[in-house]
Enzyme design. Structure first.
Site, mmCIF file in Angstrom:
data_model
loop_
_atom_site.group_PDB
_atom_site.id
_atom_site.type_symbol
_atom_site.label_atom_id
_atom_site.label_comp_id
_atom_site.label_asym_id
_atom_site.label_seq_id
_atom_site.Cartn_x
_atom_site.Cartn_y
_atom_site.Cartn_z
ATOM 1 N N ASP A 180 9.368 5.577 -4.500
ATOM 2 C CA ASP A 180 8.095 4.905 -4.207
ATOM 3 C C ASP A 180 6.944 5.609 -4.924
ATOM 4 O O ASP A 180 7.133 6.187 -5.993
ATOM 5 C CB ASP A 180 7.904 4.874 -2.672
ATOM 6 C CG ASP A 180 7.140 3.656 -2.202
ATOM 7 O OD1 ASP A 180 5.969 3.537 -2.584
ATOM 8 O OD2 ASP A 180 7.702 2.833 -1.457
ATOM 9 N N HIS A 253 1.164 3.923 -0.378
ATOM 10 C CA HIS A 253 2.356 3.103 -0.165
ATOM 11 C C HIS A 253 3.591 3.957 0.136
ATOM 12 O O HIS A 253 4.340 3.687 1.085
ATOM 13 C CB HIS A 253 2.573 2.253 -1.417
ATOM 14 C CG HIS A 253 3.599 1.183 -1.285
ATOM 15 N ND1 HIS A 253 4.948 1.422 -1.473
ATOM 16 C CD2 HIS A 253 3.492 -0.135 -1.011
ATOM 17 C CE1 HIS A 253 5.601 0.284 -1.317
ATOM 18 N NE2 HIS A 253 4.743 -0.668 -1.037
ATOM 19 N N SER A 580 7.946 -4.682 1.348
ATOM 20 C CA SER A 580 7.886 -3.222 1.206
ATOM 21 C C SER A 580 7.954 -2.530 2.550
ATOM 22 O O SER A 580 8.440 -1.413 2.648
ATOM 23 C CB SER A 580 6.559 -2.812 0.560
ATOM 24 O OG SER A 580 6.644 -2.810 -0.826
#
Ligand SMILES: *[C@@H]1O[C@H](CO)[C@@H](O)[C@H](O)[C@H]1NC(C)=O
Ligand SMILES: *[C@@H]1O[C@H](CO)[C@@H](O)[C@H](O)[C@H]1NC(C)=O
Ligand SMILES: *[C@@H]1O[C@H](CO)[C@@H](O)[C@H](O)[C@H]1NC(C)=O
Ligand SMILES: *[C@@H]1O[C@H](CO)[C@@H](O)[C@H](O)[C@H]1NC(C)=O
Ligand SMILES: *[C@@H]1O[C@H](CO)[C@@H](O)[C@H](O)[C@H]1NC(C)=O
Length: 801
Positions: A180, A253, A580
């Site tokens: 990620d 994220h 996600s």
């Protein structure tokens, strides 16, 4: 254990490995043999030195796949445990020089674990020389994948911010590799107090870099690495003022997904009040290894697979990838190829399905060995109430917390600005004379949702309403707006547009109700990508759905919750939406199953998660779909087998296991060429001349059935094998829900097991009868094996092509 084969190199034109390595070391600059240096080349060299961008354009990164078995061994290799990809590069360099190529090929990565090959910067001319290399299979151009958040930034007050796990329960040695945007190691969610030592099978490291040192890892975050060589080829040399040149997460994220994946499954389940997802009693904590491959513009596939390759070699048990690009055939999909290498080594791979719904056949990451995860709502919402001047009220959603606005004048489009973009509230489109002190209605699209609020606020507006189009359905994004604002579904939006146009002095007020639990849930998110898989329609995709809307998880202090520069708020936890967010939930649950059942293969874990998934909501009705304003029911092309259910998955009764050989036979059945198969097999597999399988015979825990549109009374028969992992002595009876227009017969209708681990097979015949169909229509049903509390359920998706 990973045993690396002793591999060396061999070329049709023989070059010694030793010599090559020296040559590479001494030639970081453009390397030219004086023998063939011509005036023309010299000019070109000078030209390329002046405009580096020309060089960038002429060379591209390729992910090169090599057949392990066709690389000859060489006695000259200095380090025979490493493949000598350098020698291939050197060969190409010399060969292309003879053709007056002035750019030197560059080796970026060697891939040895999840796949065999390398990433290199090559010109078109140099690419051709790869064909002369023994064992060369294919060269796939590198590309950028994107993260699968909807970039729905949300805000939640610190008082609600709590870690998803509780460090008092610690038992597991399972490691989740999160591929990620990196990690914020100081976050309280990553504290390791009370954790036992780092698992002994861990071989990874904590890489140093900008604002990141080895001491940033602990017993929770046990490893961290960063990859950017591929990314640099898209955006130019890395600028350390723009991002950390280290595993540190500047975007948020990666910290969000990692904390979701390795959180306490029990708590996350109860936090979101998932209907049947209670996992009481099973407390769990796993370890995180963060691999940073995503940077502000995206994630280069060459970096992604370098991270996957390293993660498998480091000893991760689960890989979690909340990213992807458009669907591609497996042989052209580097993430699918690297995932195959990972599952062969027992690593479970969980990927997001994508956020391109509700349009058909948008689902990505669809290889049958990957767990493809869709996204759905939980029962928690953040409602608002919108009241028009005519007394009509509507329900919306927002994370803005404040008092009810007054009943204020409402403006929209022409009444908010003379520019055409005024209806989208783009930057500079609103006229403050028209907007001041009023509530502005804005269409979604073009710019970000919180940016629209920023524009309204700057123009002096007192509030905002975000309107959905018909396609966006009743999906309500919940954003941390910087002014009183709410989103509204398509049906409310339609009424509001006509109200504004039909009334002389339209008015509106917005009130903010706070946090509410108990909505009907789960509901499929409209944005969640849909099947059928365009790449492999013979496998139902996505596989399952998991919470992916308004998910609360860890957030770094670097980013504002709204992603707006002007937003100075800082939070420890933020709410995001996207596949996600659903993917790491499944990664975390897979880690749980792995810790309970150490001997289960990735396919067995996947089967357990799929056959135990549920398709009814917390009110006992079939799961519905936000994409349709008629709130019609969702189908397996939205949620696959259904919503994951951790507790049932831990004790599924039966599993559908799949071996590496089964997957390769499946690829034979869909007519892959020997070199396409070698990409995945590593070169050790040849399809038998007579197909041993039809595609539908892959021992998958769901059924995709394809019929020609005009095939009346056509039938297909699929084989399946189930393994008993429940009670040693048990009898299962089949239960079928027939899809419309299709008959289903199962043989035998009872399965009697005498011991654990026993495998029994059955056949199921699907027959399409009646009228000819419109191509592309589908109908759905299910097949379950039932024994006492066990119900081992597989969806059936029939499509007339
Ligand atoms: C697969 O990749 C190759 C090489 O980039 C390309 O030429 C081909 O069109 C791709 N095939 C498909 C079906 O995407
Ligand atoms: C890096 O970015 C900063 C800020 O935009 C800029 O001033 C600087 O020149 C850049 N450095 C390089 C080496 O490009
Ligand atoms: C919704 O209802 C309308 C009218 O009843 C119908 O035409 C449409 O097909 C329905 N949409 C879905 C997705 O079921
Ligand atoms: C593979 O080839 C066989 C024989 O040519 C054909 O019948 C079959 O439809 C093909 N399968 C696919 C998935 O293309
Ligand atoms: C299909 O099956 C039905 C019922 O078994 C039968 O009545 C019909 O004649 C069959 N149609 C064809 C085209 O074979």
């Amino acid at each position: 254990m990973i045993t690396r084969q002793e591999v060396s190199y061999g070329l049709k034109t023989s070059i010694e490995c030793k010599k090559t390595l020296q040559a590479i070391k001494s030639s970081s600059l453009h390397f030219l043999s004086p023998g063939i240096m011509t005036f023309r080349i010299l000019i070109l060299v000078l030209a390329s030195m002046v405009t580096n961008s020309i060089a960038l354009m002429d060379q591209q990164t390729y992910i090169v796949h090599i057949d392990r078995t066709k690389i000859r061994s060489s006695i000259h290799s200095q380090d025979s445990s490493k493949p000598c990809f350098e020698s291939i590069i050197d060969f190409i360099s010399e060969a292309s020089m003879e053709e007056e190529e002035i750019l030197v090929p560059q080796l970026l990565y060697a891939y040895e674990t999840s796949m065999f090959g390398f990433a290199a910067k090559l010109s078109k001319k140099q690419l051709k020389f790869l064909n002369q290399v023994d064992g060369f299979i294919s060269a796939i151009p590198d590309e950028l994948s994107t993260l699968h958040t909807t970039y729905t930034p949300h805000f939640l007050g610190l008082r609600n911010g709590r870690g998803l796990w509780d460090s008092s329960n610690l038992a597991s040695d399972v490691i989740i590799g999160v591929i990620d945007s990196g990690i914020w190691p100081e976050h309280i969610s990553l504290q390791d107090s009370g954790l036992p030592p780092v698992p002994s099978h861990w071989k990874g490291v904590c890489e140093q870099g900008t604002k990141f040192s080895a001491s940033n890892c602990n017993k929770k975050l046990i490893g961290a690495r960063a990859y950017y060589k591929g990314y640099e080829n898209f955006v130019g040399k890395f600028n350390e003022t723009k991002d950390y040149l280290s595993p540190r997460d500047s975007q948020g994220h990666g910290t969000h997904t990692a904390s979701t994946a390795a959180g306490d499954v029990v708590k996350s389940t109860s936090l979101f009040g998932l209907a049947r997802g209670s996992a009481s009693g099973m407390r769990y904590t796993s370890r995180i290894a963060a691999y940073k491959v995503c940077w502000p513009i995206g994630c280069a596939n060459s970096d992604v697979i370098a991270a996957m390759d390293q993660a498998v070699s480091d000893g991760v048990d689960v890989l979690s990838l909340s990213l992807g690009s458009i669907p591609k055939p497996y042989y052209n999909d580097s993430i699918a190829i690297a995932s195959f290498g990972a599952i062969q080594r027992g690593v479970f791979v969980s990927c997001s399905a994508g956020n391109s719904g509700p349009y058909q056949s948008t689902v990505g990451n669809v290889a049958p060995w990957i767990m493809t995860v869709a996204a759905s709502y939980t029962d928690r919402s953040f409602p608002t109430e919108v009241k028009l001047g005519n007394g009509k009220t509507f329900k919306g959603s927002s994370l803005y917390q404040g008092k009810r606005t007054n009943q204020l004048p409402l403006v929209y489009g022409k009444s908010a600005g003379t520019k055409k973009e005024a209806q989208y509230c783009t930057k500079g489109s609103l006229d403050s004379k028209l907007v001041d002190g009023k509530i502005v209605a804005c269409e979604r699209g073009i710019n970000g949702r919180t940016e629209k609020g920023e524009e309204v606020k700057m123009a002096g507006g007192a509030g905002m309403m975000l309107l959905n189009t018909e396609n966006q359905g009743e999906e309500l994004f919940t954003d941390p707006h910087i002014l009183p604002a709410t989103s509204l579904g398509a049906s409310a939006s339609k009424i509001i547009r006509s109200y504004v146009q039909s009334v002389e002095k339209p008015t509106v007020s917005i009130s903010f109700i706070g946090t509410r639990y108990g909505d009907p849930a789960p509901v499929m998110a409209a944005f969640s990508s849909r099947g059928p898989s365009i790449v492999g329609p013979d496998v139902v995709k996505p596989d399952v759905t998991a919470p992916g809307v308004n998910i609360l998880a860890a957030w770094p202090p670097k980013s504002s919750p709204s992603f707006l520069k002007s937003d100075k708020r800082r939070v420890l936890f933020n709410i995001l939406s996207g596949t996600s967010m659903s993917c790491p939930h499944v990664s975390g649950i897979a880690a749980l199953l792995k810790s309970l059942h150490k001997d289960w293969s990735p396919a067995a874990i996947k089967s357990a998660l799929m056959t135990s998934a549920y398709t009814f909501n917390n009110e006992g009705s079939p799961i519905s779909d936000m994409a349709s304003s008629n709130s019609s029911f969702a189908n397996p092309f939205a949620f696959g087998s259904g919503h994951v259910n951790p507790e049932s998955a831990s004790d599924p009764g039966l599993v559908y296991d799949i071996s590496t050989k089964d997957y390769l036979n499946y690829l034979c059945s869909i007519n892959y060429t020997s070199s396409q198969i070698a990409l995945l097999s590593g070169g050790n597999f040849i399809c038998s001349r007579k197909p041993v399988l039809q595609a539908g015979d892959l021992n998958y825990p769901s059924f995709a059935v394809l019929f020609g549109r005009s095939s009346l009374n056509a039938s297909v028969t699929y084989k399946r094998i189930v393994t008993n992992v429940g009670k040693p002595q048990s009898a299962y009876a089949v239960k079928v829900e027939k899809p419309n227009g299709v008959s289903v017969s199962v043989e035998p209708r009872k399965l009697k097991f005498g011991k654990l681990g026993q495998k029994l097979s059955y056949k199921v015949t699907f027959c399409s009868f009646g009228r000819a169909r419109v191509p592309g229509t589908s109908s759905f049903g299910s097949l379950s094996w039932v024994s006492g509390r066990y119900e081992v359920r597989s969806p059936i998706a029939v499509t007339w092509q």
